[in-house]
Each structure stands twice: as C-alpha cells, then as structure tokens.
Design an enzyme around this catalytic site. Structure first.
Site, short mmCIF file in Angstrom:
data_model
loop_
_atom_site.label_atom_id
_atom_site.label_comp_id
_atom_site.label_asym_id
_atom_site.label_seq_id
_atom_site.Cartn_x
_atom_site.Cartn_y
_atom_site.Cartn_z
N THR A 157 0.84 -1.09 -0.27
CA THR A 157 0.11 0.01 0.05
C THR A 157 0.91 1.39 -0.14
O THR A 157 2.07 1.30 0.62
CB THR A 157 -1.09 -0.05 1.05
OG1 THR A 157 -2.05 1.01 1.01
CG2 THR A 157 -0.28 0.12 2.53
N CYS A 187 -3.26 7.61 8.04
CA CYS A 187 -3.68 6.43 7.63
C CYS A 187 -2.85 5.48 8.30
O CYS A 187 -1.69 5.74 8.74
CB CYS A 187 -4.02 6.18 6.45
SG CYS A 187 -5.52 7.04 5.64
N HIS A 210 -5.48 -0.92 5.11
CA HIS A 210 -5.02 0.61 4.94
C HIS A 210 -6.47 1.14 5.48
O HIS A 210 -7.41 1.45 4.83
CB HIS A 210 -4.75 1.08 3.45
CG HIS A 210 -4.22 2.39 3.21
ND1 HIS A 210 -3.46 2.69 2.28
CD2 HIS A 210 -4.82 3.48 3.92
CE1 HIS A 210 -3.44 4.16 2.22
NE2 HIS A 210 -4.00 4.63 3.39
#
Lengths: 204, 163
Positions: B23, B29, B46
């Site tokens: 990711t 995040c 994520h």
C-alpha cells in the site's frame, strides 16, 4: 452521492462552469503577482470514491499541498497541489528578479508557495461567493510536502467520517506558457453540494 | 509466480506466499498487517479511522481499525490461516499538517487515535503486535512479503527500513 442522490450531467456541467469561473478569477489574481500570463482550466468534474483521490497524481509522488478549510454558509476543503518539479519552476518564476537561488525547503520558498495556494483558493471561493450569493471564507492555509497519498489521506480522513464519495473539480495550471503540474481541488462536505446546487436553481 | 497485490485507501486484502501485499502513501492512515508464519498467509488493511462505532456511514469495513481487523481475520481463515498463529504489525499514523490542529480539532491526532485503537483491537483479538513503525510527520509506503513475513517501509525523508 453522499446524500444518497444521484447527480445528473446537468449538475456536473454546472459545477464545471462554476469551477471555470473560479479558476478564471484565480488565474487573474496570480498573474498580477507573478506578472506573467497565467491560465487555469477545468478539464474535469467528477464524483469519485474518496480513496481514488491519491491515484489522481500517484500516491507516492513527491508533492507540495496547500490546504485550506472552507467556512461560511457551506463547509469543505480546498487544496492546491503541485509536484516538486513544478513547485521549483513556480518558485523560480516568482524569484526571477533576485540573483539568489531559492531552495524549495527554505522558509521563504515555503511561504511563497503557501501564499500562491492561498491566492488561488481565496479567489476561487470569492468567485463562488459572488456567483452564488453564499458566503465562503477560506481558513488560514497550511503547507505540507511529502508523498501525495500521505498528505491527502489526512485531509480525506475528515471527509471519510461522513461520506464515501467526493466531488472532484480538477484544475490545470500554466504560467507564462509553461504547463505546471499543479491542480486545485474543491471538496465540498456532504450537504454543501445541495446548498450550491440550490443557489444555482438546479435543486428544488 | 510472485504477484504484487495493491491495497488502496480504505481497502483490505489477504493472500498467500509467495505474493506481496503493498500500500502506498500512508499518512495519518494506518497499515495493519497480519501474518500466520506457519501457513504463510497474510493480510493487509489501509485504514483511515479508528472506530466503526463512532461514525454514521459504515458501509466500508476496511475504513476502520476495529472492523478491518475482524474482516481480515475472516478472509485469512478462508485461506487456511489459524487465528492462534497470527502476529500483527502496524505502520503509519503520522501527523501530517502541523497547523491544522488549531483550525480543525476533529483531525487532531487522528493518526495517534488510529495507532491506539489498532493496538487495542489487536489485543482484544489476542493478537500480539510484534513490531511497529508509527507516528512522526512523514508518509510511508509498505511492502509485505508473504514468503518471509518481512515488511519493507519506504519514506521520502528517511529512506528504506525493514520490520
């Protein structure tokens, strides 16, 4: 859409037109400062899942982003995003009369970029205010530079609490004939879009 | 054949060795990584927000730390993982804009809340956090090799590290 309503092509066209007028205002303001021709166009207005926004530039791309909250009759977020290479070009245009090199990481360069973002976002909102008769005020801007995805996620998190989709008004920028990889984004919060469309007479 | 599987924002996936889960551009995040080192089954999420129970819009379970972990465990079990084997790693949860904390209190420390909630949710599932690379004010990209269980972290300012 976030409020469960589907927007039609007419709505999107209207939002694009608003974007064009806002962008025109922003271009005039910026060209007065840099004393060069500035063009800003709106090639695209769309509704996309918010997780797709980082894909617009590539989540790992090194970018500078000026972030400004939108306050007043509606709320939302305005962004001015510019890639590292284009930020350097923009800084050298702004700095052309000085014979000192300006480093992108210097406070002066960062402050100049923030101010450019502030002018662009502010004049865009001004145009909307005048056209729509609703009050829109930008909050004090902030600048961050890092991977595009990393900066955008911070901004999108707030929107993510209330929505899965965002209205994405893409803008393209060129200064003195050179196309810069810089974009403005207007992300109205859920409900804000209804207010905008209502004041354009497109929503009962 | 080794396949690289991309996980977007508010997204989660599970897979098996020798595939790689990745990711890009984590800011506030958080990347949550689960691994069964015996069966070589892994999962990556994520996530954007700490808690599914504190919001109205709940369609996407991959968006929240607690619901994403549950979902990931279910997916990994289908691929043969045993829950008692699972180890956790967390990456991200930075604080990207320094000035925003004044103008926008709701975004204040969301990175940190993500970290705390993910740790708690993993503890609730009796999964040990074996390593983490969290906090700071910079973005991270991660690559999770399901063959070795190693997680490679890329940053612009600090280069590459492995946990």
């Amino acid at each position: 859409m976030a409020d469960g309503r589907k927007l039609t092509q007419i709505h999107l066209d209207a939002l694009k037109e608003l974007g064009n007028i806002g962008a025109g205002n922003a271009a005039t303001a910026l060209s007065q400062i840099v004393e060069q021709t500035v063009d800003i166009s709106v090639p695209e207005v769309s509704i996309i899942p918010l997780q797709q926004i980082p894909e617009v530039v590539g989540p790992e791309r090194y970018v500078f982003i000026v972030y400004s909250g939108v306050l007043g009759d509606i709320s939302g977020t305005m962004l001015f995003l510019i890639t590292e290479e284009s930020a350097s070009e923009l800084i050298s245009v702004l700095n052309r009369e000085s014979n000192q090199e300006m480093d992108l990481s210097s406070d002066v360069a960062r402050s100049a970029l923030t101010e450019v973002g502030n002018i662009l976002c502010g004049s865009y909102l001004n145009a909307l205010t005048q056209m729509l008769g609703i009050l829109l005020v930008p909050s004090v801007p902030d600048l961050a530079n890092d991977m595009a995805g990393a900066i955008l996620d911070f901004i999108l998190i707030e929107i993510g609490e209330v929505a899965d989709d965002v209205v994405f008004i893409k803008t393209e920028l060129s200064v003195a004939g050179t196309k810069l990889d810089g974009h403005m984004f207007f992300l109205p919060n859920p409900g804000a879009l209804d207010t905008i469309l209502k004041s354009m007479g497109l929503l009962a | 054949m080794k396949e690289v599987i991309k996980i977007g924002m508010a997204d989660l996936k599970a897979s098996v060795s020798p595939n790689v889960l990745t990711t890009l551009g984590l800011g506030s995040c958080l990347g949550i990584i689960l691994y069964d080192p015996v069966k070589k089954v892994g999962g990556m999420a994520h996530i954007m927000l700490p808690d599914i129970n504190s919001v109205r819009v709940r369609r996407n379970k991959a968006k929240f730390a607690n619901s994403a972990i549950k979902e990931m465990i279910a997916k990994m079990r289908k691929l043969g993982a045993r829950k008692s084997n699972l180890e956790g790693k967390i990456v991200g949860g930075a604080h990207m804009f320094t000035g925003v904390k004044i103008s926008n209190p709701s975004a204040f420390n969301v990175g940190e809340r993500n970290i705390l909630n993910a740790r708690q949710a993993l503890t609730d599932e009796k999964i040990k956090v074996v390593s983490e690379d969290v906090g700071g004010d910079y973005g991270r990209s991660i690559e999770f090799d399901l063959e070795t269980g190693k997680v490679k972290i890329r940053t612009i300012a600090w280069g590459i590290k492995e946990i």
